[in-house]
Motif scaffolding. Sequence first.
Motif, PDB file in Angstrom:
ATOM      1  N   MET A   1       0.851  -1.191   0.000  1.00  0.00           N
ATOM      2  CA  MET A   1       0.000   0.000   0.000  1.00  0.00           C
ATOM      3  C   MET A   1       0.888   1.242   0.000  1.00  0.00           C
ATOM      4  SD  MET A   1      -2.813   1.305   2.808  1.00  0.00           S
ATOM      5  CE  MET A   1      -3.989   0.012   2.361  1.00  0.00           C
ATOM      6  N   ARG A   2       0.588   2.174  -0.893  1.00  0.00           N
ATOM      7  CA  ARG A   2       1.374   3.400  -0.955  1.00  0.00           C
ATOM      8  C   ARG A   2       0.855   4.408   0.069  1.00  0.00           C
ATOM      9  NH1 ARG A   2       1.533   7.915  -5.208  1.00  0.00           N
ATOM     10  NH2 ARG A   2       3.244   9.183  -4.405  1.00  0.00           N
ATOM     11  N   ALA A   3       1.810   4.972   0.829  1.00  0.00           N
ATOM     12  CA  ALA A   3       1.455   5.910   1.880  1.00  0.00           C
ATOM     13  C   ALA A   3       2.390   7.118   1.826  1.00  0.00           C
ATOM     14  CB  ALA A   3       1.540   5.244   3.249  1.00  0.00           C
ATOM     15  N   ALA A   4       1.990   8.191   2.509  1.00  0.00           N
ATOM     16  CA  ALA A   4       2.810   9.394   2.544  1.00  0.00           C
ATOM     17  C   ALA A   4       2.737  10.021   3.922  1.00  0.00           C
ATOM     18  CB  ALA A   4       2.336  10.400   1.493  1.00  0.00           C
ATOM     19  N   LEU A   5       3.843  10.672   4.318  1.00  0.00           N
ATOM     20  CA  LEU A   5       3.894  11.415   5.565  1.00  0.00           C
ATOM     21  C   LEU A   5       3.573  12.878   5.296  1.00  0.00           C
ATOM     22  CD1 LEU A   5       7.140  10.171   7.373  1.00  0.00           C
ATOM     23  CD2 LEU A   5       4.780   9.715   8.040  1.00  0.00           C
TER      24      LEU A   5
END
Length: 320
Positions: A1-5
């Motif tokens: 799963m692609r995630a971002a901060l």
Amino acid sequence: MRAALLMDPALVPFVFAPAARARLGDLLEIDLEDAATALAGIPEPSGVELLIVGWGAKVDPDELDSFTALRAIVHWSGGNGAMDGPASSRGIPISSARAANAIPVAEFTLAMITLAAKDAFWASRTYTAEQRFIDREAELPDTGLYLTTVGIVGASTIGRLVMRKLQSSEVRVLLFDPYASPPDAAALGAELIDDLAVLAAGSDLLSIHAPEMPSTIGMVSAEVLAALPDGATVINTARGALIDQEALVAELRTGRLRAVLDVTEPDPLPAGHPLYELPNVFLTPHLAGSMGNELRRLGETALAEVERFLVGAPFAHPAP
């Protein structure tokens, strides 16, 4: 799963310990070295499925429209950011670390209540200035937390935790919160009072825990402050705007009241403000909330929520 901060990049190592960063790297496709402070700074937003959000994020909620694959938001801070409303309306689940952040605030508040009741701040100043024997019984005859009355303003997450902690002390607790019921207050070991001035009149210590909103700004008014008995202490770890600060300064100048203030309006105060100089004020620079190693608790809370989401479990701490 692609995630971002989405957070202040400088806070990443403080919030997420090396083991937590390694775990996030194992679970997610995420660049932990490139946190963005704005949604517009996240590359290829249409592919982001999870946002991990915290302090330092500046959000234009309209920019959320480009995150077409977004499935969840995990706040390691308190949540309820500008994008939470639009995200919630799209059915996107949101997690908040509000309960984790409440822990150090409640710990700090309980310490301030105890020390204020013991006259510790004021006795220390006398002892340091006069450098002599302090006859406690003669000079401090009414000190101690035992059988005092603590007035709590607001059954917020923090207010509730403070009341639970006070249940192990032999004190009377009064609660003012227009949204709480008598049974709810009783379960917290408190007596519900529907008039804030009446609560103040019966309180040796008044501790403020309401949220800041139009209806609460200035709620601790000149009338409420005037109702406090001589020698009472006002403790504020919530928001400075909840107190009529000019009225508080006026009361403090008479020497009738004392104040323990972790927040002010504005925060910080301008140089030369009387609250810096008044001898019956104990002033701290917004220390109560999570800081230093306490930030790791917020990161661990967020990591646990990410793990729950990835296995299809509901968030343990959904945003209200």
